[in-house]
Design a protein around this motif. Structure first.
Motif, PDB file in Angstrom:
ATOM      1  N   LYS A   1       0.833  -1.210   0.000  1.00 26.55           N
ATOM      2  CA  LYS A   1       0.000   0.000   0.000  1.00 26.55           C
ATOM      3  C   LYS A   1       0.867   1.259   0.000  1.00 26.55           C
ATOM      4  N   THR A   2       1.829   1.300  -0.878  1.00 25.86           N
ATOM      5  CA  THR A   2       2.782   2.397  -0.964  1.00 25.86           C
ATOM      6  C   THR A   2       2.091   3.746  -1.121  1.00 25.86           C
ATOM      7  N   GLY A   3       2.499   4.712  -0.291  1.00 23.73           N
ATOM      8  CA  GLY A   3       1.984   6.061  -0.365  1.00 23.73           C
ATOM      9  C   GLY A   3       0.661   6.294   0.336  1.00 23.73           C
ATOM     10  N   LYS A   4       0.066   5.257   0.903  1.00 23.51           N
ATOM     11  CA  LYS A   4      -1.216   5.407   1.600  1.00 23.51           C
ATOM     12  C   LYS A   4      -0.962   5.492   3.108  1.00 23.51           C
ATOM     13  N   PRO A   5      -1.929   6.012   3.858  1.00 18.62           N
ATOM     14  CA  PRO A   5      -1.735   6.145   5.311  1.00 18.62           C
ATOM     15  C   PRO A   5      -1.501   4.807   6.030  1.00 18.62           C
ATOM     16  N   ASP A   6      -2.030   3.720   5.471  1.00 16.21           N
ATOM     17  CA  ASP A   6      -1.847   2.412   6.103  1.00 16.21           C
ATOM     18  C   ASP A   6      -0.758   1.583   5.410  1.00 16.21           C
ATOM     19  N   GLU A   7       0.280   2.266   4.941  1.00 15.49           N
ATOM     20  CA  GLU A   7       1.438   1.625   4.317  1.00 15.49           C
ATOM     21  C   GLU A   7       2.116   0.687   5.311  1.00 15.49           C
ATOM     22  N   TYR A   8       2.612  -0.448   4.839  1.00 17.00           N
ATOM     23  CA  TYR A   8       3.274  -1.407   5.714  1.00 17.00           C
ATOM     24  C   TYR A   8       4.415  -2.107   4.977  1.00 17.00           C
TER      25      TYR A   8
ATOM     26  N   THR B   1       2.039  -5.519   9.616  1.00 19.40           N
ATOM     27  CA  THR B   1       1.033  -4.465   9.667  1.00 19.40           C
ATOM     28  C   THR B   1       0.725  -3.989  11.074  1.00 19.40           C
ATOM     29  N   ASP B   2       1.126  -4.691  12.086  1.00 15.42           N
ATOM     30  CA  ASP B   2       0.796  -4.291  13.453  1.00 15.42           C
ATOM     31  C   ASP B   2       1.504  -2.988  13.804  1.00 15.42           C
ATOM     32  N   SER B   3       0.963  -2.273  14.767  1.00 15.77           N
ATOM     33  CA  SER B   3       1.498  -0.950  15.105  1.00 15.77           C
ATOM     34  C   SER B   3       2.930  -1.005  15.644  1.00 15.77           C
TER      35      SER B   3
END
Length: 98
Positions: free
Chosen positions: A12-19, A34-36
């Motif tokens: 998800k490059t460039g998105k707020p939920d990038e991982y 993906t975890d915080s």
């Protein structure tokens, strides 16, 4: 650092939920980080953005688990497809008696 374990890429490059994703050596699939605890804020500054639930939220979730979900997992999920369809068709008020 991650590259020593395998091939690293970004999801998800460039998105707020990038991982970050890593494909370990010899593996055929990626592992999504993906975890915080894998976010830059936590790694660099040890800031965890997860908010602690209130006591009211915890009590509500525990009550829901005890009264509904645990029984669904034990009896409905393990049942036949016909039984699951019958259960899902019931209004929420009647599911407890089912």
């Amino acid at each position: 650092m991650l590259s020593s374990y395998g091939e690293v890429s970004v999801g998800k490059t460039g998105k707020p939920d990038e991982y970050l994703k890593i494909k370990p050596h010899g593996a055929s699939r990626n592992v999504r980080l993906t975890d915080s605890c894998f976010q830059p804020d936590f790694i660099e500054r040890r800031i965890l953005k997860r908010e602690k639930p209130t006591e009211k939220q915890v009590n509500r979730l525990v009550d829901e688990w005890v009264s509904e979900r645990s029984h669904e997992v034990k009896y409905i999920h393990a049942g036949s497809p016909k039984l699951r369809q019958q259960y899902q068709a019931l209004p929420k008020e009647q599911r407890g008696a089912f």
